[in-house]
Structures are given as C-alpha cells and as structure tokens.
Design an enzyme around this catalytic site. Structure first.
Site, mmCIF file in Angstrom:
data_model
loop_
_atom_site.group_PDB
_atom_site.id
_atom_site.type_symbol
_atom_site.label_atom_id
_atom_site.label_comp_id
_atom_site.label_asym_id
_atom_site.label_seq_id
_atom_site.Cartn_x
_atom_site.Cartn_y
_atom_site.Cartn_z
ATOM 1 N N TYR A 17 -60.844 6.862 -28.870
ATOM 2 C CA TYR A 17 -60.082 6.134 -27.851
ATOM 3 C C TYR A 17 -60.998 5.215 -27.047
ATOM 4 O O TYR A 17 -60.703 4.021 -26.870
ATOM 5 C CB TYR A 17 -59.399 7.141 -26.928
ATOM 6 N N SER B 186 -58.966 0.707 -20.628
ATOM 7 C CA SER B 186 -59.157 2.019 -20.006
ATOM 8 C C SER B 186 -60.535 2.058 -19.364
ATOM 9 O O SER B 186 -61.476 1.407 -19.852
ATOM 10 C CB SER B 186 -59.057 3.123 -21.061
#
Length: 266
Positions: free
Chosen positions: A163, A150
């Site tokens: 995350y 990401s």
C-alpha cells in the site's frame, strides 16, 4: 485592484468533475462537497450501488451527481468514460483520484496477487485516469488533477509495504505529470490523509478500543499517534481536496498536503 477569487458555495458552478472511488468513504465525501459547491460531478466506482445512492442523496444540492460505473484498472473503460464526459459536458475541469485498495501483510507473506492488485488500482489506475484527463485539459489550457494518496507514502509502516509503495508511486507520478503540463495551465497536487474513519480503516480494527490505539500510537510497530487526538472524518480530507481544486489554490501545483492530524510529525 486584486482579482476576485470566488469563495462562495457555488464556486464550482459550471464546472465538471470526475471522482474515482466515489461509492464510499473519502471519494463519496469529495463528490458530495464538490456538488454542494455547484459542480457537476461524475461519480465513478466499479460498484454501482454506492454511486447510485450518492446521486440520489445529492438531489437538491447546488450541483449534480451523475453515477458512472468505471474500473480504473481498465484503460479502455477509463478512456471511454472520460471521452463521454467531455462529449456530454464540453469539458472536464477537475479529476480527483480516490479509488484505492489495501492489502496488509508482512513483506514475506505478501502474495504476488496482493502486490499486483494493489498497484493495479492505487498506481496504474491513477495513471489511466490522469493520462486521459490530462490530454483533454492540456488541449483546453486549463484543469486540475488531485490525487488522494496517503501519509503512508512518506513514512514506513509495518505490514503495509504494498500500500505504501503504491501510494508513493502515485504521489510521484502526479508530481511529474504536474511538472510536464504546468505550462499548459493544468495543476496537479496530492492530498495525503492519515487514519480516516472509512471502511478501509475500520477493516483494520479488531475491537472497540482500536480507534484509541490508533490515536495513542504503537511503539512496537514504530507508529506515532495522532497529536490532534482524533481520527479524521472523510469530510476533513474532502475539504483539503476542494481547496486545492479551487481557484483559491490557483498558484499551487506539484504539492503534497498531509491531512493526518500531525501523525507523521511533518
């Protein structure tokens, strides 16, 4: 004369790929794109429904999709599935790590379970699959591993500490693995998506104006917008994965490709 590097729709013909998190979103798009180019894709997910639908939809494409239930947090299950793939297909040429979960909260409100679950899937899951796949690939002297991480791994995000940290760890793990096994002819790269139209992304939206707010950015949360003015489709990410997995990228390893419309201003 230069060697021919295949760029045809069947460029993955005869190759076997394993994709995690293939039941929906980016994972499904990656599996579809590889099968369309001739790969035999073993599509894995811990939920059978999505991968069964994917396999049915792939009939008639250049390649094939075989669904296989697998939980990346279970090292025994991972070793079993990858062992079966190698036995049944004589090789595993490509691993794409896509499985991931998102738990959002300010750090002060993150629970121990949120933190542990996020790392179990997003980081330890990548370790389990990559370790098992790399053992086979290095023995063969060829192969490719692509981890979908990401852009949050490279820029701080409010409410996304677990995350972002898990994806940063998975990114560096993939690069370190790539360095260790490069001399065996195995390449390891990372694709770092930004905001992408998936169920995970939509879980963050509270109203119909949310997509435009993502594109515009939010100064209050120190978040830039998306310069290209659009949210990515899963296929945008899949195309980057396919390139890095292909022979067109045969001299690329240890790299991190951001596919975020310029959102991180890198």
């Amino acid at each position: 004369m230069p060697e021919h590097i295949p760029q045809e729709p069947g460029e993955f013909a005869g190759r076997t790929a394993l994709v995690t998190g293939a039941g929906q979103g980016i994972g499904a798009a990656v599996a579809t794109a590889l099968a369309a180019r001739g790969a035999h894709v073993v599509a894995t997910d811990r939920d059978a429904h999505g991968i069964d639908e994917l396999a049915a939809a792939s009939r008639g494409t250049a390649g094939q999709v075989t669904p296989r239930v697998m939980d990346v947090t279970d090292p025994t299950a991972v070793a079993t599935v990858i062992g079966d793939v190698v036995r049944d297909h004589d090789s595993l040429d490509l691993l794409v790590n896509v499985a991931g979960i998102l738990r959002t909260a300010p750090v002060a409100e993150l629970t121990d379970a949120d933190w542990a679950d996020t790392f179990a899937v997003n980081t330890t899951g990548v370790f389990h699959t990559s370790r098992a796949a790399a053992a086979h690939m290095t023995a063969r002297g060829s192969g490719c591993i692509v981890t979908v991480a990401s852009n949050a791994a490279g820029i701080p995000r409010t409410g996304m500490a677990a995350y972002a940290a898990s994806k940063a760890a998975a990114t560096m793990f993939t690069k370190c693995l790539g360095l260790e096994i490069a001399r065996s002819g195995v390449r390891c790269n990372v694709v770092a998506p930004g905001s992408t139209d998936t169920a995970m992304q939509r879980s963050l939206w509270t109203d119909d104006e949310a997509p435009q707010r993502v594109i515009a950015g939010d100064p209050e949360t120190y978040r830039t917008g998306i310069p290209l003015g659009r949210i990515a489709a899963p296929e945008d990410i899949a195309e980057a994965v396919v390139f890095l997995a292909s022979d067109r990228a045969r001299h690329i390893t240890l790299q991190e490709l951001y596919v975020d419309g310029g959102a991180t201003l890198r």
